[in-house]
Design a protein around this motif. Structure first.
Motif, PDB file in Angstrom:
ATOM      1  N   TYR A 168       0.873  -1.180   0.000  1.00 13.00           N
ATOM      2  CA  TYR A 168       0.000   0.000   0.000  1.00 13.00           C
ATOM      3  C   TYR A 168       0.903   1.221   0.000  1.00 13.00           C
ATOM      4  O   TYR A 168       1.922   1.240   0.698  1.00 13.00           O
ATOM      5  CB  TYR A 168      -0.892   0.019   1.243  1.00 13.00           C
TER       6      TYR A 168
ATOM      7  N   SER B 239      -8.399   4.058  -8.367  1.00 11.88           N
ATOM      8  CA  SER B 239      -7.967   4.448  -7.030  1.00 11.88           C
ATOM      9  C   SER B 239      -8.198   5.927  -6.753  1.00 11.88           C
ATOM     10  O   SER B 239      -7.889   6.415  -5.670  1.00 11.88           O
ATOM     11  CB  SER B 239      -6.493   4.114  -6.833  1.00 11.88           C
TER      12      SER B 239
ATOM     13  N   LYS C 209      -8.432   7.836   3.399  1.00 15.80           N
ATOM     14  CA  LYS C 209      -8.096   6.701   2.531  1.00 15.80           C
ATOM     15  C   LYS C 209      -7.415   5.596   3.331  1.00 15.80           C
ATOM     16  O   LYS C 209      -7.787   4.418   3.243  1.00 15.80           O
ATOM     17  CB  LYS C 209      -7.191   7.182   1.381  1.00 15.80           C
TER      18      LYS C 209
ATOM     19  N   GLU D 202      -9.024   1.875   3.957  1.00 17.83           N
ATOM     20  CA  GLU D 202      -8.305   0.725   3.403  1.00 17.83           C
ATOM     21  C   GLU D 202      -7.750  -0.174   4.506  1.00 17.83           C
ATOM     22  O   GLU D 202      -7.727  -1.398   4.360  1.00 17.83           O
ATOM     23  CB  GLU D 202      -7.206   1.206   2.446  1.00 17.83           C
TER      24      GLU D 202
ATOM     25  N   PHE E 109     -10.160  -1.000  -2.438  1.00 24.31           N
ATOM     26  CA  PHE E 109      -9.423   0.191  -2.033  1.00 24.31           C
ATOM     27  C   PHE E 109     -10.391   1.371  -2.081  1.00 24.31           C
ATOM     28  O   PHE E 109     -11.474   1.280  -2.658  1.00 24.31           O
ATOM     29  CB  PHE E 109      -8.211   0.428  -2.944  1.00 24.31           C
TER      30      PHE E 109
END
Length: 995
Positions: A616, A892, A632, A636, A950
C-alpha cells in the motif's frame, strides 16, 4: 528455503513471456527466452527483446523467487488407460509435472551462469511485409504440429439413462465440435452457415455441405455432452449430429465478433456500457456450468489447436485469475471423500465424463477412474446412484473441507504482528493516530504483537498480570534477543493491548531520532513469527538508513523523464532473501509505505512480493497537510483488517495435456516447479499465467483449466477452493481472432511489460506493447481478410486493442515525462502485477460519466437502492461540455469536474453551494443533502466505491483547480506533451501494418 535445482532439460520452445510474476528472470539451464512483440530492434541483437535480467545483483543461488521460467520435457502418456481416442475432454500432466512454473529472481543466475543475451520477446523477427508463413513464431513452436483434420466421428457414451451419445451420421459432414455452438464464424470445412448479416468478403474457406440441421427437442445434460471412451469399444449407438445444434441466435453474435472494423472511420468505438468478457462458443448446457470470468478467464476463448496457429495469430495465450475473490454464493462440500484423478490429481468437476455409474474419465488427462462408493450418494437430492448430479459435478467453483492428509501440521491460530516506524519523520506524519484508532475499532480475537523502531528496536511485553505494557529497547541492532510474551491472545489481554494502542501515538512525539532500522526490525519480526507463521504488517515512512537493508537515495528528479529508468530493479537482495525466508515459515509481509520522499519501493517491495503480501502506498501522507489521505488509509486499513484471509496456502493450476504453463505473475514464491507458495492469500489479489501449446490438440474439441487453492481459514479449517474452466479448440485463424478477449490480452501484456521494463528498459517495454498491436492487426489483415481494405482494419473482437494499449502507454507504469515519481511508478507496477483484471483495466482506461442529469432510467435496484447507470463516454475533452458535470472513475481516484456553465440546480442541490464561484478549491466530499439530485449522485459514487477493495478519493475540480492537469492526463484519446492522441496512434499503427 533452499530449493533443488531444476534439471528437466531444455524444451525447444520460445515463449511470449515475461519471466516472472515479479519481473526478474534467472538463466535457468535450458530456460525459455523471454519475449514481447517487437518490430524495431533497439539493440544489435537481431531484433531481440528480452525480459531476462541484465542487472548485476548478488547471486541468491539457493533462491528462486516468483518469476523464474522453468522447463520440463513434454509429458509422456500415462499407462493403464485408453488415451488414443479423439476426445473433447482435456488432458493433464502427471503430478510431478503438473504445471511448469515460471518465476524469476531479482537478477539471479545459477553458479557460473551469466545473464542471457537479450532474447526474443517478439512476435516475429521478420518484417510484416513478409508472407506470414515465413515469420518466426512468437510462442512455442512444437515440431511436427500442423493443422489436424477433424475427427470423422465422435465416440459416444454409455452413461445412465439421461445421457446422449454422439457420432457422425452416415453421409453427414464430419462432426467438428459437439461442445461448440454451431455457427462459429468462419466455420471449418464442415457445416455451412446461413448468413445473418449483409454479405461480406469471405473470411476463410467456403463452407460445404447442406444447411444446418434443426435442433432436436430435449437439451442434453452436461454430462451427456462429455465424450467417453466407451464408444471406441463399439457399444454405443450413433445418434447423429442433430443433438448438438444450439439455437441459431448464437450465430449472429459469433459473426459479429469477426466483423471487420475500420478503426480510422469508426472513431466512437467505445461501448456505452462496461465491456463484458466474451462468452466461449460452447453448447449452452456446457457454458452454463462454466467458471465465472471474474474468477478465471483466458486471453483466447477459442484455443488454437497448434502452436503454429497461435504463432500466426500473434496474440498471447494466458490465464487471469482472481481465485480467492469474495463470493456471495459458494458451494461448500463437507463429505468425507474428495474425488480426484489418480493420475494427474485433477479434482472431479463438471467437465469430466461418466462412462457409467462406477467409472469417470478425467477431462485433463483422460484417465479412467473408479467412482468411490460414497460418491454414488448425492447429499443434496438424497438419491443413491446419481454421481453426475453431485454438487462437485454441477459447479465450476466449489470449496472442499479438507481432511487431515491435506495438512503438513495442525492448523495454527492466526497471528498478526504490527511493526511501526516511530522515527521523527513518522511521528510528524501523524499516521500512528489513525492506525492505532483503526486497530482499536477493528481487532478481532486472535494472537497479536507489536514492535516499534527508529534507529533502535522496541518490543512490548503484554504478559497477563501486568498493570501496563512493558517496553524493552534493543539498541544493538546486530544481535537482537527475543523476549517472551510478545505475542498474546487478544481476548485474554484486551485491556493491555488497548492501553498500548492508546498510548503509542504519544510515546514518541518528542523523538528527534531521524534514522530508520527497518531491516533489523523485520529480522526481529521474522524470528518472532517463525514458529507459527502468520502476517507481519509493517508501516514505513522513509528510506531505511541503518543496519541490515539500509538503502541510499537513487532518485534524480531531472532524470525522471528518461525512458532509461535504471532504478526499477532492487538495489539490494536483502529484502528478497528475507521474504523467501518468511515464505518458508508461512509468514507474509504487508507493507504500508506512507512517504513524501523517495523510499526505494523497488527494493522494499520485494519483502511483500516474494512472501505473497501486499503493498500500500500513500504518497505525501500527512494528517494536516494532506487530510484526504487520512480517510483513505482509515478505510483501506479497515478493509485490510476485516477481510477474509487464508493462511499457509498453496495454489496449483492444471491444464489439459498438450498445453503448458511457463510463467506466473503475481505476489508469491514458486515451490517445487509448479506450486505457488502463498503464506497468506487475500480476496483482493490477482494472478496471471502465460501458456503455450506444447503438443498439438488434434482430435480435442475442448480443453480445460483448473486452479486449486489449499488454505487454512482464520477459524482453523483446512479448505480447498477449486475453479474449473472449459474452452473450445479451433483450427482456423479467424476463429482464434473471433474468441479474443481484448481486456484479458491487455492485462497479460501489461504484466509482461512490467517484467520487460525491469529486465531491459522502459523504452523496450513500450515498443513491445506497440508491436503487440501492430503484429496482431498485420496478421489479421494478411491472413484473414481476403479483400484488402483501405484504413486500419481490426476484427470486431479486437476493436479496442489499440485504445487499451495506448491507455497502458499513458499509465503511470509506462508513461514518459517528469511528472511521475519513481516510487509512484514502482507502486503502479506492483498494482499491475497484483490486481485482478477488473481493477487493472479501470486504472488503465478510466470510466467517464456525465452526472449533472442522472435519471432512474435503466437504473439498477439493489437492496432498496436505485443506482443510476449513465452511459460511458470516450476519454476526450471533446466529450466535455461546459454546461455539464462529469465523473471520472480512475480506480484508485475519482474526479468530479464541474463545467463553468454547469446548471445552477446541480451546483446548489448536489454541491450545496450557491454558485460556481463558491465551490471550494479543495473540496473532496459531497454534502449529504436530501434533494433527489444529491441522493442519485451520492448513491452512484457509493456504488462505484463499494465494488473495490481500495478507497478512491473524490476530488471535485473546476477549470482553475491544480488537479485539472491530472484529470486531463487521463483523457486517453487526447494528445499530451509526451504522448500521441488516439487518432495519431492509429495512423502510426496503420503505417506499420501496411509496411
Amino acid at each position: 528455503m533452499a530449493q533443488q535445482p531444476y534439471s528437466n532439460g531444455p524444451v525447444q520452445n520460445q515463449l511470449v513471456q515475461s519471466p516472472d510474476g515479479q519481473g526478474y528472470s534467472p538463466a535457468v539451464p535450458g530456460s525459455y527466452s523471454h519475449q514481447m512483440p517487437a518490430k524495431v530492434p533497439p539493440h544489435q541483437s537481431s531484433g531481440q527483446y528480452s525480459y531476462s535480467g541484465s542487472q548485476n545483483v548478488s547471486q541468491l543461488n539457493n533462491y528462486q523467487g516468483p518469476g523464474q521460467t522453468l522447463n520440463r520435457p513434454p509429458v509422456a502418456a500415462f499407462s493403464g488407460s485408453p488415451v488414443q481416442q479423439p476426445g473433447p475432454v482435456s488432458q493433464a500432466l502427471p503430478p510431478a509435472l503438473q504445471n511448469s512454473a515460471a518465476v524469476s529472481c531479482a537478477g539471479t543466475f545459477p553458479p557460473g551462469a551469466s545473464p542471457p543475451v537479450l532474447s526474443n520477446w517478439q512476435y516475429s523477427q521478420t518484417p510484416v511485409s513478409q508472407p506470414l508463413g515465413a515469420q518466426t513464431s512468437h510462442l512455442a513452436h512444437v515440431p511436427g504440429t500442423g493443422s489436424a483434420q477433424p475427427p470423422s466421428s465422435l465416440p459416444g457414451s454409455t452413461n445412465p439413462a439421461e445421457t446422449y451419445q454422439y457420432a457422425a451420421s452416415p453421409g453427414a459432414p464430419p462432426l467438428q465440435n459437439s461442445y461448440m455452438k454451431p455457427g462459429s464464424a468462419p466455420p471449418p470445412v464442415t457445416q455451412p452457415l446461413t448468413p445473418l448479416h449483409p454479405p461480406r468478403p469471405p473470411l476463410g474457406p467456403p463452407p460445404v455441405g447442406g444447411p444446418p440441421r434443426p435442433p432436436v427437442a430435449g437439451p442434453p445434460s452436461a454430462q451427456s455432452l462429455l465424450k467417453s471412451a466407451a464408444n471406441q469399444e463399439g457399444d454405443a449407438p450413433a445418434l447423429g449430429t442433430n443433438h448438438l445444434t444450439a439455437s441459431m441466435a448464437g450465430l449472429s453474435l459469433q459473426q459479429e465478433g469477426l466483423r471487420p472494423v475500420n478503426l480510422l472511420q469508426e472513431r466512437n468505438i467505445l461501448p456505452t456500457t462496461l465491456l463484458k468478457a466474451p462468452v466461449p462458443n460452447l453448447h449452452e448446457d456446457i457454458q452454463k456450468l462454466n467458471c465465472n470470468p471474474e474468477l478465471f478467464r483466458c486471453t483466447l476463448t477459442n484455443i488454437p489447436q497448434t502452436q503454429a496457429l497461435l504463432n500466426k495469430a500473434k496474440l498471447p495465450l494466458g490465464l487471469l485469475l482472481h481465485p480467492f475473490k469474495d463470493l456471495s454464493q459458494l458451494p461448500v462440500v463437507t463429505s468425507s471423500i474428495i474425488v480426484r484423478c489418480r493420475s494427474c490429481r485433477t479434482y472431479i468437476n463438471p467437465f469430466v465424463s461418466f462412462l457409467d455409474q462406477r467409472r469417470w474419465k478425467c477431462n485433463l488427462c483422460y484417465r479412467v477412474n473408479d467412482v468411490p462408493e460414497e460418491f454414488l450418494y448425492n447429499p443434496v437430492t438424497r438419491v443413491y446412484g446419481e454421481p453426475h448430479k453431485r454438487p462437485e459435478v454441477q459447479n465450476a467453483t466449489i470449496e472442499f473441507m479438507a481432511p487431515s492428509e491435506y495438512m503438513l501440521r495442525p492448523p495454527q491460530p492466526p497471528v498478526y504482528l504490527f511493526v511501526f516506524d516511530v522515527s521523527h519523520n513518522a511521528v510528524e506524519t501523524g499516521y500512528l493516530n489513525t492506525v492505532c484508532q483503526t486497530l482499536l475499532d477493528n481487532l478481532d480475537s486472535t494472537k497479536i504483537g507489536f514492535i516499534t523502531f527508529d534507529s533502535t528496536i522496541h518490543f512490548y511485553s503484554l504478559q497477563e498480570g501486568l498493570s501496563q505494557p512493558q517496553m524493552l529497547i534493543v539498541s544493538d541492532i546486530e544481535v537482537i534477543p527475543m523476549p517472551e510474551n510478545l505475542l498474546v491472545n487478544l481476548n485474554e489481554n484486551k485491556e493491555l493491548i488497548q492501553d498500548l494502542l492508546r498510548t503509542l501515538p504519544q510515546m514518541f512525539t518528542k523523538s528527534l531520532e531521524t534514522h530508520s532500522a527497518l531491516g533489523p526490525a523485520l529480522q526481529a519480526a521474522f524470528k518472532l513469527m517463525s514458529p507459527t507463521g502468520g502476517r507481519i504488517t509493517v508501516f514505513q515512512t522513509q528510506l531505511p538508513s541503518v543496519g541490515m537493508g539500509a538503502l541510499k537515495s537513487r532518485e534524480e528528479p531531472n532524470q525522471r523523464a528518461t525512458a532509461k529508468d535504471i532504478h526499477l530493479t532492487p538495489s539490494t537482495d536483502f529484502y528478497k532473501k528475507l521474504a523467501l525466508d518468511c515464505s518458508g515459515q508461512q509468514v507474509a509481509v504487508d507493507l504500508f509505505l506512507l512517504s513524501g520522499q523517495y523510499s526505494d519501493l523497488a527494493s522494499l517491495g520485494c519483502i511483500s512480493r516474494y512472501s505473497a503480501g501486499s503493498v500500500y502506498y500513500y504518497q505525501s501522507y500527512h494528517h494536516k497537510h494532506n487530510p484526504v489521505q487520512v480517510e483513505k488509509l482509515q478505510k483501506e486499513l479497515k478493509r485490510y483488517l476485516t477481510r477474509k484471509i487464508g493462511f499457509e496456502a498453496v495454489m496449483r493450476i492444471r491444464c489439459t495435456k498438450g498445453l503448458s504453463i511457463h510463467t506466473f505473475h503475481g505476489n508469491f514464491f514458486v515451490r517445487s516447479t509448479d506450486l505457488l507458495s502463498l503464506p497468506n492469500v487475500n480476496p483482493d489479489a490477482g494472478y496471471a499465467v502465460q501458456m503455450s501449446v506444447e503438443e498439438s490438440l488434434t482430435d480435442m474439441q475442448v480443453v480445460s483449466f483448473q486452479s486449486a487453492l489449499l488454505y487454512t481459514s482464520s477459524k482453523g479449517e483446512r479448505r480447498i477452493r477449486v475453479h474449473t474452466m472449459c474452452l473450445p479448440v479451433v483450427t482456423t485463424l479467424s476463429e482464434v481472432y473471433l474468441g479474443a478477449d481484448v481486456q484479458a490480452i491487455t492485462g497479460l501484456l501489461a504484466n509482461m511489460a512490467v517484467d520487460r521494463s525491469v529486465s531491459a528498459t522502459l523504452s523496450d517495454a513500450r515498443d513491445a506493447l506497440v508491436n503487440a498491436v501492430i503484429d496482431s492487426l498485420a496478421a489479421y489483415r494478411s491472413s484473414v481478410l481476403s479483400i484488402q481494405q483501405p484504413g486500419l482494419t481490426a476484427p470486431f473482437s479486437l476493436r479496442l486493442f489499440p485504445l487499451y494499449i495506448l491507455a497502458l502507454l499513458k499509465q503511470k507504469s509506462f508513461q514518459t515525462g517528469t511528472n511521475t515519481r519513481l516510487d509512484e511508478r514502482i507502486f503502479t507496477m506492483c498494482q499491475v502485477k497484483n490486481q485482478p483484471l477488473v481493477y487493472l483495466m479501470l486504472m488503465t482506461h478510466p470510466s467517464l460519466y456525465r452526472v449533472d442529469s442522472l435519471t432512474d432510467e435503466g437504473a439498477l435496484n439493489i437492496n432498496d437502492r436505485t443506482i443510476p447507470q449513465p452511459p460511458l463516454l470516450q476519454l476526450s475533452v471533446e466529450k466535455l461540455s461546459r454546461d455539464g458535470a462529469y465523473l471520472m472513475d480512475a480506480g484508485s481516484v475519482m474526479f468530479l469536474w464541474i463545467g463553468k456553465n454547469c446548471g445552477q440546480g446541480f451546483i446548489s442541490q448536489v454541491l450545496g453551494v450557491p454558485n460556481y464561484g463558491s465551490i471550494p478549491q479543495n473540496m473532496t466530499h459531497l454534502p449529504e443533502l436530501e434533494t433527489a439530485e444529491s441522493i442519485r449522485t451520492r448513491t452512484f459514487i457509493s456504488w462505484l466505491r463499494e465494488q473495490r477493495p481500495f478507497f478512491p478519493i473524490l476530488y471535485i475540480i473546476k477549470d482553475e483547480s491544480p488537479l485539472k492537469s491530472i484529470f486531463l492526463q487521463n483523457m486517453i484519446e487526447d494528445r499530451t506533451e509526451s504522448a500521441l492522441s488516439y487518432y495519431e496512434f492509429l495512423l502510426h499503427i496503420q503505417q506499420q501494418v501496411n509496411k
